[in-house]
Design a protein around this motif. Structure first.
Motif, PDB file in Angstrom:
ATOM      1  N   PRO A  25      -9.860   7.813   2.716  1.00 20.98           N
ATOM      2  CA  PRO A  25      -9.623   6.461   3.241  1.00 20.98           C
ATOM      3  C   PRO A  25      -9.985   5.352   2.248  1.00 20.98           C
ATOM      4  O   PRO A  25      -9.291   4.325   2.169  1.00 20.98           O
ATOM      5  CB  PRO A  25     -10.524   6.372   4.473  1.00 20.98           C
ATOM      6  N   ILE A  26     -11.037   5.571   1.466  1.00 20.86           N
ATOM      7  CA  ILE A  26     -11.430   4.572   0.465  1.00 20.86           C
ATOM      8  C   ILE A  26     -10.387   4.505  -0.640  1.00 20.86           C
ATOM      9  O   ILE A  26      -9.953   3.426  -1.048  1.00 20.86           O
ATOM     10  CB  ILE A  26     -12.831   4.910  -0.113  1.00 20.86           C
TER      11      ILE A  26
ATOM     12  N   LYS B 117      -2.854  10.383   2.380  1.00 23.81           N
ATOM     13  CA  LYS B 117      -4.236  10.842   2.574  1.00 23.81           C
ATOM     14  C   LYS B 117      -4.274  12.330   2.910  1.00 23.81           C
ATOM     15  O   LYS B 117      -5.151  13.057   2.436  1.00 23.81           O
ATOM     16  CB  LYS B 117      -4.930  10.023   3.665  1.00 23.81           C
TER      17      LYS B 117
ATOM     18  N   PRO C 277       0.581   6.063   4.488  1.00 22.47           N
ATOM     19  CA  PRO C 277      -0.670   6.657   4.997  1.00 22.47           C
ATOM     20  C   PRO C 277      -0.699   8.192   4.964  1.00 22.47           C
ATOM     21  O   PRO C 277      -1.774   8.787   4.909  1.00 22.47           O
ATOM     22  CB  PRO C 277      -0.757   6.152   6.436  1.00 22.47           C
TER      23      PRO C 277
ATOM     24  N   GLN D 149       0.842  -1.190   0.000  1.00 25.02           N
ATOM     25  CA  GLN D 149       0.000   0.000   0.000  1.00 25.02           C
ATOM     26  C   GLN D 149       0.880   1.243   0.000  1.00 25.02           C
ATOM     27  O   GLN D 149       2.084   1.173   0.241  1.00 25.02           O
ATOM     28  CB  GLN D 149      -0.894   0.024   1.239  1.00 25.02           C
TER      29      GLN D 149
ATOM     30  N   PHE E  74      -7.286   5.346  -0.464  1.00 20.54           N
ATOM     31  CA  PHE E  74      -6.065   4.758   0.093  1.00 20.54           C
ATOM     32  C   PHE E  74      -6.161   3.234   0.136  1.00 20.54           C
ATOM     33  O   PHE E  74      -5.212   2.537  -0.217  1.00 20.54           O
ATOM     34  CB  PHE E  74      -5.812   5.316   1.497  1.00 20.54           C
ATOM     35  N   SER E  75      -7.292   2.718   0.559  1.00 18.81           N
ATOM     36  CA  SER E  75      -7.435   1.261   0.676  1.00 18.81           C
ATOM     37  C   SER E  75      -7.446   0.568  -0.683  1.00 18.81           C
ATOM     38  O   SER E  75      -7.108  -0.609  -0.783  1.00 18.81           O
ATOM     39  CB  SER E  75      -8.697   0.908   1.457  1.00 18.81           C
ATOM     40  N   ARG E  76      -7.819   1.274  -1.732  1.00 24.17           N
ATOM     41  CA  ARG E  76      -7.892   0.680  -3.080  1.00 24.17           C
ATOM     42  C   ARG E  76      -6.572   0.760  -3.842  1.00 24.17           C
ATOM     43  O   ARG E  76      -6.388   0.076  -4.833  1.00 24.17           O
ATOM     44  CB  ARG E  76      -8.958   1.388  -3.913  1.00 24.17           C
ATOM     45  N   TRP E  77      -5.660   1.636  -3.411  1.00 22.44           N
ATOM     46  CA  TRP E  77      -4.379   1.799  -4.107  1.00 22.44           C
ATOM     47  C   TRP E  77      -3.411   0.722  -3.643  1.00 22.44           C
ATOM     48  O   TRP E  77      -3.039   0.670  -2.485  1.00 22.44           O
ATOM     49  CB  TRP E  77      -3.772   3.176  -3.796  1.00 22.44           C
ATOM     50  N   ARG E  78      -2.972  -0.126  -4.552  1.00 18.25           N
ATOM     51  CA  ARG E  78      -2.020  -1.196  -4.248  1.00 18.25           C
ATOM     52  C   ARG E  78      -1.011  -1.310  -5.385  1.00 18.25           C
ATOM     53  O   ARG E  78      -1.312  -0.979  -6.522  1.00 18.25           O
ATOM     54  CB  ARG E  78      -2.738  -2.544  -4.122  1.00 18.25           C
TER      55      ARG E  78
ATOM     56  N   ARG F 215      -5.961   0.224  -8.629  1.00 11.23           N
ATOM     57  CA  ARG F 215      -6.483   1.469  -8.055  1.00 11.23           C
ATOM     58  C   ARG F 215      -7.921   1.665  -8.515  1.00 11.23           C
ATOM     59  O   ARG F 215      -8.408   0.960  -9.370  1.00 11.23           O
ATOM     60  CB  ARG F 215      -5.635   2.661  -8.457  1.00 11.23           C
TER      61      ARG F 215
END
Length: 161
Positions: free
Chosen positions: A71-72, A14, A11, A8, A74-78, A90
């Protein structure tokens, strides 16, 4: 379907997204609100209504882009770097998955604007003939290592051909 990539972003990205989005939303708001406010100062009731609607939409947009989406997003970006390819996933509504074989990579860069620099972050860009793919918001040392490793794997892939 293949599993999502393992890594990921940092943080802190964000916060960077929130700052960038707040700047853009405010610029758009001012471009729309100021003309309504100028006309409303002349006593036009329709302009007052337009200014109020613009203000409400701006407030809702701030909540959406600064509270809900980061937050969404961020959680989808890999991303993941293997010996043969770079895998990027993403997207919130429209999810995208890029698998970039190193044989196709022409260039790798790191980029760092003033806001990213303030938080010690950088972006890695991998260029192919088809376009550029960016991994935003990595710690600066991680970004440099990723860039150098991707460049080395691209060089090795070209030598193998």
């Amino acid at each position: 379907m293949r599993e999502l990539p393992a890594h990921q972003l940092d943080p802190k990205v964000k916060i960077v997204w929130r700052i960038n989005d707040a700047i853009w939303l405010t610029l758009v708001f001012l471009c729309v609100f100021v003309p309504f406010a100028v006309v409303a100062a002349g006593g036009e009731q329709v302009a007052v209504v337009g200014a109020v609607i613009t203000l409400v939409v701006y407030a809702l947009a701030l909540v959406l882009w600064l509270v809900v989406l980061p937050p969404i997003r961020f959680s989808r970006w890999r991303y993941e770097l293997s010996d043969d390819y770079l895998d990027i996933a993403r997207g919130i509504v429209w999810r995208k998955r890029f698998v970039i074989p190193f044989i196709r990579v022409q260039n790798t860069d790191t980029r760092q604007g003033p806001i990213l620099r303030m938080f010690g972050l950088a972006s890695v860009t991998v260029a192919t003939a088809a376009g550029e793919h960016e991994i935003p918001g990595l710690a600066f040392d991680v970004a440099e290592q990723l860039r150098d490793r991707a460049a080395e794997l691209a060089r090795l892939a070209r030598e193998d051909v």
